[in-house]
Motif scaffolding. Structure first.
Motif, PDB file in Angstrom:
ATOM      1  N   ARG A  24       1.060  -1.436   0.481  1.00 31.32           N
ATOM      2  CA  ARG A  24      -0.470  -0.263  -0.581  1.00 31.32           C
ATOM      3  C   ARG A  24       1.053   1.428  -0.185  1.00 31.32           C
ATOM      4  NH1 ARG A  24      -2.961  -3.401   3.840  1.00 31.32           N
ATOM      5  NH2 ARG A  24      -2.170  -2.014   5.493  1.00 31.32           N
ATOM      6  N   SER A  25       1.549   1.338   0.959  1.00 31.48           N
ATOM      7  CA  SER A  25       2.597   2.158   0.955  1.00 31.48           C
ATOM      8  C   SER A  25       3.865   2.543  -0.428  1.00 31.48           C
ATOM      9  CB  SER A  25       4.390   2.365   1.989  1.00 31.48           C
ATOM     10  OG  SER A  25       5.542   2.983   2.281  1.00 31.48           O
ATOM     11  N   ALA A  26       3.732   1.456  -1.377  1.00 29.52           N
ATOM     12  CA  ALA A  26       4.341   2.082  -2.975  1.00 29.52           C
ATOM     13  C   ALA A  26       3.721   2.082  -3.641  1.00 29.52           C
ATOM     14  CB  ALA A  26       4.983   0.551  -2.797  1.00 29.52           C
ATOM     15  N   ARG A  27       2.170   1.253  -3.795  1.00 34.48           N
ATOM     16  CA  ARG A  27       1.086   2.280  -4.398  1.00 34.48           C
ATOM     17  C   ARG A  27       1.313   3.643  -3.938  1.00 34.48           C
ATOM     18  NH1 ARG A  27      -1.178  -2.608  -3.572  1.00 34.48           N
ATOM     19  NH2 ARG A  27      -2.425  -2.005  -1.526  1.00 34.48           N
ATOM     20  N   ARG A  28       0.747   3.546  -2.846  1.00 32.58           N
ATOM     21  CA  ARG A  28       0.735   5.545  -2.468  1.00 32.58           C
ATOM     22  C   ARG A  28       1.821   6.559  -2.620  1.00 32.58           C
ATOM     23  NH1 ARG A  28      -1.912   8.453   1.509  1.00 32.58           N
ATOM     24  NH2 ARG A  28      -0.901  10.671   1.791  1.00 32.58           N
ATOM     25  N   ALA A  29       2.856   5.933  -2.643  1.00 32.39           N
ATOM     26  CA  ALA A  29       4.334   6.655  -2.924  1.00 32.39           C
ATOM     27  C   ALA A  29       4.190   6.879  -4.733  1.00 32.39           C
ATOM     28  CB  ALA A  29       5.915   6.285  -2.686  1.00 32.39           C
ATOM     29  N   GLU A  30       3.882   6.330  -5.321  1.00 27.88           N
ATOM     30  CA  GLU A  30       3.475   6.115  -6.654  1.00 27.88           C
ATOM     31  C   GLU A  30       2.709   6.997  -7.683  1.00 27.88           C
ATOM     32  OE1 GLU A  30       2.958   2.089  -8.237  1.00 27.88           O
ATOM     33  OE2 GLU A  30       4.711   1.560  -7.772  1.00 27.88           O
ATOM     34  N   ARG A  31       1.311   6.707  -6.857  1.00 28.83           N
ATOM     35  CA  ARG A  31       0.742   8.026  -7.000  1.00 28.83           C
ATOM     36  C   ARG A  31       0.681   9.674  -7.115  1.00 28.83           C
ATOM     37  NH1 ARG A  31      -5.883   5.872  -4.875  1.00 28.83           N
ATOM     38  NH2 ARG A  31      -5.457   4.486  -6.076  1.00 28.83           N
ATOM     39  N   VAL A  32       1.604   9.693  -5.815  1.00 29.07           N
ATOM     40  CA  VAL A  32       1.988  10.799  -4.976  1.00 29.07           C
ATOM     41  C   VAL A  32       3.377  11.408  -6.408  1.00 29.07           C
ATOM     42  CG1 VAL A  32       3.180  12.191  -2.884  1.00 29.07           C
ATOM     43  CG2 VAL A  32       1.468  10.544  -2.379  1.00 29.07           C
ATOM     44  N   SER A  33       3.980  10.596  -6.469  1.00 29.78           N
ATOM     45  CA  SER A  33       5.002  11.041  -7.481  1.00 29.78           C
ATOM     46  C   SER A  33       4.495  11.140  -8.993  1.00 29.78           C
ATOM     47  CB  SER A  33       6.314   9.939  -7.754  1.00 29.78           C
ATOM     48  OG  SER A  33       6.707   9.743  -6.320  1.00 29.78           O
ATOM     49  N   ALA A  34       3.377  10.125  -9.139  1.00 28.13           N
ATOM     50  CA  ALA A  34       2.663  10.881 -10.713  1.00 28.13           C
ATOM     51  C   ALA A  34       2.266  12.457 -10.514  1.00 28.13           C
ATOM     52  CB  ALA A  34       1.687   9.602 -10.956  1.00 28.13           C
ATOM     53  N   GLY A  35       1.183  12.572  -9.395  1.00 26.16           N
ATOM     54  CA  GLY A  35       0.627  14.050  -9.441  1.00 26.16           C
ATOM     55  C   GLY A  35       1.932  15.050  -8.889  1.00 26.16           C
ATOM     56  N   LEU A  36       2.938  14.968  -8.025  1.00 26.75           N
ATOM     57  CA  LEU A  36       3.495  16.127  -7.980  1.00 26.75           C
ATOM     58  C   LEU A  36       4.397  16.735  -9.337  1.00 26.75           C
ATOM     59  CD1 LEU A  36       3.093  15.385  -5.527  1.00 26.75           C
ATOM     60  CD2 LEU A  36       6.148  16.146  -4.992  1.00 26.75           C
ATOM     61  N   ALA A  37       4.648  15.669 -10.167  1.00 25.51           N
ATOM     62  CA  ALA A  37       4.900  14.841 -11.968  1.00 25.51           C
ATOM     63  C   ALA A  37       4.188  16.063 -12.551  1.00 25.51           C
ATOM     64  CB  ALA A  37       5.522  13.950 -12.762  1.00 25.51           C
ATOM     65  N   GLU A  38       3.037  16.323 -12.434  1.00 22.83           N
ATOM     66  CA  GLU A  38       2.323  17.133 -13.153  1.00 22.83           C
ATOM     67  C   GLU A  38       2.109  18.324 -12.207  1.00 22.83           C
ATOM     68  OE1 GLU A  38      -1.497  15.737 -13.545  1.00 22.83           O
ATOM     69  OE2 GLU A  38      -1.415  13.009 -13.769  1.00 22.83           O
ATOM     70  N   LEU A  39       1.976  18.229 -11.333  1.00 24.20           N
ATOM     71  CA  LEU A  39       2.407  19.774 -11.038  1.00 24.20           C
ATOM     72  C   LEU A  39       3.795  20.182 -11.003  1.00 24.20           C
ATOM     73  CD1 LEU A  39       1.501  22.165  -8.409  1.00 24.20           C
ATOM     74  CD2 LEU A  39       2.556  20.552  -6.651  1.00 24.20           C
ATOM     75  N   ASP A  40       4.599  19.781 -10.951  1.00 23.21           N
ATOM     76  CA  ASP A  40       5.820  20.337 -11.759  1.00 23.21           C
ATOM     77  C   ASP A  40       5.834  21.121 -12.985  1.00 23.21           C
ATOM     78  OD1 ASP A  40       8.475  20.965 -11.426  1.00 23.21           O
ATOM     79  OD2 ASP A  40       9.288  19.099 -11.677  1.00 23.21           O
ATOM     80  N   VAL A  41       5.282  19.896 -14.131  1.00 22.12           N
ATOM     81  CA  VAL A  41       4.699  21.046 -14.936  1.00 22.12           C
ATOM     82  C   VAL A  41       3.761  22.199 -15.353  1.00 22.12           C
ATOM     83  CG1 VAL A  41       3.343  20.633 -17.036  1.00 22.12           C
ATOM     84  CG2 VAL A  41       4.644  18.989 -16.422  1.00 22.12           C
ATOM     85  N   TRP A  42       2.535  22.106 -14.346  1.00 23.93           N
ATOM     86  CA  TRP A  42       1.321  23.366 -13.713  1.00 23.93           C
ATOM     87  C   TRP A  42       2.025  24.410 -13.483  1.00 23.93           C
ATOM     88  CZ3 TRP A  42      -0.145  25.819  -9.529  1.00 23.93           C
ATOM     89  CH2 TRP A  42      -0.917  27.081  -9.856  1.00 23.93           C
ATOM     90  N   LEU A  43       3.472  23.880 -12.217  1.00 27.69           N
ATOM     91  CA  LEU A  43       3.623  25.292 -12.097  1.00 27.69           C
ATOM     92  C   LEU A  43       5.223  25.905 -13.478  1.00 27.69           C
ATOM     93  CD1 LEU A  43       5.093  23.864  -8.958  1.00 27.69           C
ATOM     94  CD2 LEU A  43       3.578  25.924  -8.961  1.00 27.69           C
TER      95      LEU A  43
END
Length: 426
Positions: free
Chosen positions: A124-143
């Motif tokens: 569960r921790s690994a799946r969450r980390a993957e989901r968070v990292s994907a979301g932060l990658a999108e945030l980086d593009v938006w910034l």
């Protein structure tokens, strides 16, 4: 007990969070109960029969009689929101809940440790980390887009600025970042100089994205700070398992902040012997009474257990060694020392927005609709909103007083004033 952030972390999407928040009021639920392994209840639906909802806290696992295909459904999330806010009473488990839990135990033996299934928890921790990292990658593009195209679009967007990206952060299980993005419209409409302040907020978000990408390289306390700002949950029982800090904790201020149909209550404390500040944070649905167990102007002899991070500020109250008593004094602290405390906090955690301080021997002075605290070693501006400054002026009467509050970049937001009697909350 889970935190609200932990509940949001298991939500399948932002729509489920919004729907669950609406259902987290007392009128939607009946026959609620909880024990150390499960929480259950009946939620009123559109039909004649309520939905039967159960959450296995050791899984976690969810069961609901509603037709939703989401996992967990909005009813399970709403029940968890109520339970995490302390609104579900302890009760004897109904037979139907026991039967379901026993059937799960028969399939997967229940562990007696703090982590029922270490391998499942790791997955569960690994799946969450993957989901968070994907979301932060999108945030980086938006910034990057905000800087590339300029900030004029922010002014045109007004209060909707960043809303879609904030919703994406909820989906990515990064509620801390979602909250930071929801604060951006307030900066856009903050008046002269808003572009500089907005650029600063965007830079701090970019710094958080970069820090998260290097989590494995950061020392433990710094990594915990980054995780906290992103919104990773920390279980209260894990915090309580850490060594406690016993002191005479003065409750120096209480402030309620409304967000997402919830009331976040910030209770500020300061240790008499240690001089250490602490924050106790609770969440309750809007329209319900918040936690009142730590009234402002009292002193509590208790053990506080601090969340990981640097500087460690947020805490959970552990063992209480007696009842609260009236607060009549605070250890003196100059304005210069208060500013230095805030500076050290920002140096350790650049995302620090405010820091609890005590300022002694200052006279509140009003001039041209602005209020300042004038002391022998300097002057502190009072934040332009959010506190009853006229009450502070009345308590002072032109004489030196001790003021408690949240010190930030725009000044001190008072939370209490201590004159010749008891501490008065603002």
């Amino acid at each position: 007990m889970w935190t609200r952030e932990a509940v949001l972390a298991v939500s399948p999407d932002s729509g489920s969070v919004a729907a669950a928040t609406k259902l987290s009021t007392a009128r939607s639920w009946s026959a609620e109960g909880a024990d150390e392994h499960a929480v259950w209840g009946l939620c009123a639906g559109s039909g004649g029969n309520p939905y039967q909802t159960v959450v296995d806290l050791d899984g976690p696992a969810y069961r609901c009689s509603c037709p939703s295909r989401k996992f967990p459904c909005k009813h399970a999330l709403a029940l968890l929101l109520r339970w995490s806010a302390g609104q579900v009473p302890a009760a004897e488990r109904p037979d139907s809940t026991t039967t379901w839990l026993e059937s799960r135990t028969a399939r997967t033996p229940r562990s007696t440790g703090t982590v029922p299934d270490p391998e499942a928890a790791a997955r569960r921790s690994a799946r969450r980390a993957e989901r968070v990292s994907a979301g932060l990658a999108e945030l980086d593009v938006w910034l990057a887009d905000q800087v590339r195209t300029g900030l004029a679009a922010a002014a045109r967007s007004g209060y909707s600025y960043g809303a879609a990206t904030a919703a994406r952060m909820v989906d990515a299980q990064a509620p801390g970042l979602a909250s930071a993005l929801r604060r951006l419209p307030g900066t856009v409409v903050s008046g002269d100089g808003w572009t500089g302040r907005l650029l600063e907020e965007l830079a701090l978000l970019r710094l958080l994205v970069a820090a998260h990408a290097r989590l494995e390289d950061l020392p433990g306390p710094e990594a915990a700070t980054v995780r906290a700002h992103v919104g990773y949950p920390v279980r209260a029982e894990d915090v309580l398992a850490t060594p406690g800090v016993r002191d005479q904790w003065a409750v120096t201020g209480v402030r309620d902040v409304l967000a997402d149909n919830l009331t976040a209550r910030r209770v500020w404390l300061r240790g008499d012997a240690t001089g250490r500040p602490a924050l106790v944070l609770t969440f309750t649905p809007s329209g319900t009474a918040p936690d009142t167990s730590l009234p402002v102007g009292t002193v509590l002899d208790a053990d506080l257990h601090f969340h990981p991070g640097t500087p460690a500020l947020r805490a959970v109250v552990g063992t209480r060694h007696g009842e609260p008593r009236p607060l009549t004094r605070l250890s003196p602290c100059s304005a210069a020392r208060a500013v230095a405390e805030f500076g050290r906090a920002v140096a350790a955690d650049p995302w620090t927005r405010h820091w609890p301080v005590v300022v002694s021997d200052v006279v509140p002075v009003a001039h041209d609709e602005e209020v300042s605290l004038v002391g022998a070693d300097g002057t502190l501006p009072v934040h332009p909103g959010g506190a009853d400054v006229w009450r502070m002026l009345a308590v002072s009467g032109g004489f030196p007083v001790t003021v408690t509050g949240e010190l930030g970049a725009r000044g001190l937001r008072p939370t209490g004033v201590l004159g010749t009697g008891a501490l008065v909350g603002l």
